[in-house]
Write a protein that holds these residues in place. Structure first.
Motif, PDB file in Angstrom:
ATOM      1  N   ASP A  35       6.348  -6.291   7.075  1.00 48.23           N
ATOM      2  CA  ASP A  35       5.562  -5.846   8.232  1.00 48.23           C
ATOM      3  C   ASP A  35       4.236  -6.589   8.314  1.00 48.23           C
ATOM      4  O   ASP A  35       3.715  -6.820   9.411  1.00 48.23           O
ATOM      5  N   ALA A  36       3.695  -6.978   7.170  1.00 44.82           N
ATOM      6  CA  ALA A  36       2.467  -7.773   7.165  1.00 44.82           C
ATOM      7  C   ALA A  36       2.706  -9.127   7.826  1.00 44.82           C
ATOM      8  O   ALA A  36       1.851  -9.634   8.569  1.00 44.82           O
ATOM      9  N   LEU A  37       3.883  -9.717   7.586  1.00 43.22           N
ATOM     10  CA  LEU A  37       4.182 -10.999   8.218  1.00 43.22           C
ATOM     11  C   LEU A  37       4.298 -10.841   9.732  1.00 43.22           C
ATOM     12  O   LEU A  37       3.830 -11.690  10.492  1.00 43.22           O
ATOM     13  N   VAL A  62      -1.961  -3.686   5.345  1.00 43.28           N
ATOM     14  CA  VAL A  62      -0.866  -2.867   5.855  1.00 43.28           C
ATOM     15  C   VAL A  62      -0.416  -1.936   4.739  1.00 43.28           C
ATOM     16  O   VAL A  62      -0.081  -2.393   3.645  1.00 43.28           O
ATOM     17  N   CYS A  63      -0.415  -0.642   4.995  1.00 38.92           N
ATOM     18  CA  CYS A  63      -0.018   0.339   3.983  1.00 38.92           C
ATOM     19  C   CYS A  63       1.113   1.194   4.552  1.00 38.92           C
ATOM     20  O   CYS A  63       0.862   2.197   5.224  1.00 38.92           O
ATOM     21  N   ASP A  64       2.349   0.779   4.307  1.00 39.59           N
ATOM     22  CA  ASP A  64       3.474   1.580   4.808  1.00 39.59           C
ATOM     23  C   ASP A  64       4.665   1.514   3.857  1.00 39.59           C
ATOM     24  O   ASP A  64       5.799   1.385   4.274  1.00 39.59           O
ATOM     25  N   GLY A  65       4.376   1.628   2.574  1.00 37.84           N
ATOM     26  CA  GLY A  65       5.448   1.714   1.593  1.00 37.84           C
ATOM     27  C   GLY A  65       6.152   0.401   1.337  1.00 37.84           C
ATOM     28  O   GLY A  65       5.559  -0.676   1.401  1.00 37.84           O
ATOM     29  N   LEU A  87       7.316  -2.084  -4.745  1.00 33.00           N
ATOM     30  CA  LEU A  87       6.752  -1.337  -3.609  1.00 33.00           C
ATOM     31  C   LEU A  87       6.158  -2.264  -2.551  1.00 33.00           C
ATOM     32  O   LEU A  87       6.875  -3.048  -1.955  1.00 33.00           O
ATOM     33  N   GLY A  88       4.856  -2.199  -2.325  1.00 33.03           N
ATOM     34  CA  GLY A  88       4.233  -2.977  -1.268  1.00 33.03           C
ATOM     35  C   GLY A  88       4.324  -4.471  -1.452  1.00 33.03           C
ATOM     36  O   GLY A  88       4.172  -5.232  -0.490  1.00 33.03           O
ATOM     37  N   ALA A 135       1.515  -0.411  -0.959  1.00 32.20           N
ATOM     38  CA  ALA A 135       2.347   0.716  -0.539  1.00 32.20           C
ATOM     39  C   ALA A 135       1.547   1.950  -0.141  1.00 32.20           C
ATOM     40  O   ALA A 135       1.820   2.578   0.884  1.00 32.20           O
ATOM     41  N   TYR A 136       0.544   2.307  -0.913  1.00 31.78           N
ATOM     42  CA  TYR A 136      -0.115   3.593  -0.712  1.00 31.78           C
ATOM     43  C   TYR A 136      -1.627   3.499  -0.734  1.00 31.78           C
ATOM     44  O   TYR A 136      -2.311   4.467  -1.095  1.00 31.78           O
ATOM     45  N   GLY A 137      -2.161   2.349  -0.386  1.00 29.49           N
ATOM     46  CA  GLY A 137      -3.611   2.228  -0.334  1.00 29.49           C
ATOM     47  C   GLY A 137      -4.244   2.307  -1.709  1.00 29.49           C
ATOM     48  O   GLY A 137      -3.624   2.013  -2.737  1.00 29.49           O
ATOM     49  N   SER A 138      -5.486   2.741  -1.746  1.00 32.73           N
ATOM     50  CA  SER A 138      -6.240   2.788  -3.011  1.00 32.73           C
ATOM     51  C   SER A 138      -6.037   4.133  -3.707  1.00 32.73           C
ATOM     52  O   SER A 138      -6.981   4.893  -3.953  1.00 32.73           O
ATOM     53  N   LEU A 139      -4.789   4.422  -4.038  1.00 27.79           N
ATOM     54  CA  LEU A 139      -4.447   5.729  -4.604  1.00 27.79           C
ATOM     55  C   LEU A 139      -5.154   5.981  -5.929  1.00 27.79           C
ATOM     56  O   LEU A 139      -5.636   7.094  -6.188  1.00 27.79           O
ATOM     57  N   GLU A 140      -5.244   4.959  -6.775  1.00 26.73           N
ATOM     58  CA  GLU A 140      -5.852   5.148  -8.093  1.00 26.73           C
ATOM     59  C   GLU A 140      -7.329   5.520  -7.980  1.00 26.73           C
ATOM     60  O   GLU A 140      -7.805   6.443  -8.645  1.00 26.73           O
ATOM     61  N   ALA A 141      -8.066   4.819  -7.116  1.00 29.76           N
ATOM     62  CA  ALA A 141      -9.490   5.110  -6.956  1.00 29.76           C
ATOM     63  C   ALA A 141      -9.703   6.488  -6.334  1.00 29.76           C
ATOM     64  O   ALA A 141     -10.615   7.230  -6.723  1.00 29.76           O
ATOM     65  N   ILE A 142      -8.862   6.846  -5.376  1.00 32.49           N
ATOM     66  CA  ILE A 142      -8.971   8.167  -4.746  1.00 32.49           C
ATOM     67  C   ILE A 142      -8.701   9.256  -5.775  1.00 32.49           C
ATOM     68  O   ILE A 142      -9.420  10.274  -5.836  1.00 32.49           O
ATOM     69  N   ALA A 143      -7.661   9.059  -6.601  1.00 40.28           N
ATOM     70  CA  ALA A 143      -7.331  10.053  -7.622  1.00 40.28           C
ATOM     71  C   ALA A 143      -8.458  10.186  -8.643  1.00 40.28           C
ATOM     72  O   ALA A 143      -8.754  11.294  -9.119  1.00 40.28           O
ATOM     73  N   GLU A 144      -9.103   9.074  -8.969  1.00 37.94           N
ATOM     74  CA  GLU A 144     -10.206   9.101  -9.927  1.00 37.94           C
ATOM     75  C   GLU A 144     -11.363   9.955  -9.405  1.00 37.94           C
ATOM     76  O   GLU A 144     -11.890  10.822 -10.115  1.00 37.94           O
ATOM     77  N   LEU A 145     -11.751   9.721  -8.164  1.00 36.72           N
ATOM     78  CA  LEU A 145     -12.852  10.495  -7.590  1.00 36.72           C
ATOM     79  C   LEU A 145     -12.481  11.956  -7.408  1.00 36.72           C
ATOM     80  O   LEU A 145     -13.308  12.851  -7.612  1.00 36.72           O
ATOM     81  N   HIS A 146     -11.237  12.210  -7.044  1.00 41.00           N
ATOM     82  CA  HIS A 146     -10.784  13.596  -6.882  1.00 41.00           C
ATOM     83  C   HIS A 146     -10.802  14.324  -8.221  1.00 41.00           C
ATOM     84  O   HIS A 146     -11.171  15.508  -8.292  1.00 41.00           O
TER      85      HIS A 146
END
Length: 284
Positions: free
Chosen positions: A74-76, A65-68, A228-229, A13-24
């Motif tokens: 949509d991936a199919l 595919v990251c669109d919620g 979600l995704g 759904a939202y990409g690598s949100l956890e890893a991004i939040a960790e680095l932020h």
């Protein structure tokens, strides 16, 4: 079939949100120089699919595919286009979602995780290939994907964060039926995205009623949670179970009249988007 013949197209759904939040968090609370560079590759949206390709020796295309919520369906559609272009002979298609603290907090703040909905996590993967390809390797065909539709209806104002669009869902269903060469009366069961979020459930069910009348509507998310995704992929698997084995799920409208032969999988996004997929039982 070798690794060069197989590709992968998966959604989250939202990409690598956890890893991004960790680095932020490290950069904000400490300093950017304390960021562990070995963690950075995890911030790209296709890191999970990339690792899977390495582990399983999948050497053809690799797409995320990251669109919620609509990502699984949509991936199919994306994979179908890649098959048509002969980018691979078979493609692993589906969705995956891992619930993280940042994602859970975001949903709480948006008042999405309340009501009777339950957030969940999981994954679902199917193999998409042409009928000729399946026959050549004597594969067991579980079902056929015969029609896809998607639509976007923007909210009235830019400040609107969540937009359950009945119009988008209705148009996506119409597009999927047209692509499949099917009529509303051909649909035996709707595998819906109903999850317990009242505004979105109502918008989806109103669209289904307008497009199809009063079909049998089931809601696997009431058992699995809002994934979600991964939701669209799990919806496809639920449709296969219904079409092949007559499986039952949480019914939210209508009743089953015959052994279903045609299923419509629907996904309503949170931001005005919607996707639908027509699946048929394999008669071979």
């Amino acid at each position: 079939m070798t690794g060069e013949d197989v590709g992968i197209v998966v959604s989250n759904a939202y990409g690598s949100l956890e890893a991004i939040a960790e680095l932020h968090k490290v950069a904000t609370l400490e300093d950017a120089r304390y960021i562990n560079p070995s963690r950075f590759p995890l911030t790209v949206a296709n890191s999970a699919a990339g690792y899977a390709s390495i582990w399983e020796d999948i050497r053809a295309l690799n797409v995320s595919v990251c669109d919620g919520n609509c990502g699984g369906l949509d991936a199919l559609a994306c994979a179908d286009a890649m098959l048509e272009q002969r980018r691979a002979k078979a493609i692993l298609v589906g969705g995956v979602e891992s619930m993280s603290e940042p994602l859970h907090v975001a949903f709480q703040r948006l008042a999405v995780a309340g009501e009777s909905a339950t957030l969940g996590e999981g994954s679902g993967i199917v193999v998409l290939e042409t009928m000729e390809g399946a026959a050549a390797r004597s594969a067991q065909v579980l079902a056929q994907a015969v029609g896809y539709g998607t639509y976007f209806s923007p909210p009235d104002g830019d400040a609107t964060l969540l937009h359950p669009s009945t119009e988008a869902m209705e148009q996506a269903i119409a597009g999927a039926l047209a692509d499949a060469g099917a009529s509303p009366r051909d649909v035996d069961v709707v595998v819906s995205g109903v999850s317990g979020l009242r505004a979105f459930d109502e918008a989806e069910l109103v669209a289904v009623a307008r497009a199809l009348g009063d079909p049998w509507v089931i809601a696997p998310k009431l058992a699995l949670g809002e994934t979600l995704g991964a939701g669209g992929a799990l919806g496809m698997l639920a449709a296969i179970a219904v079409l092949r084995d007559g499986a039952k799920s949480y019914g939210v409208r209508g009743t089953v009249r015959t052994q279903p032969r045609t299923a419509l999988v629907t996904c309503l996004g949170y931001y005005g988007n919607a996707s639908a997929l027509v699946m048929r039982a394999h008669s071979g």
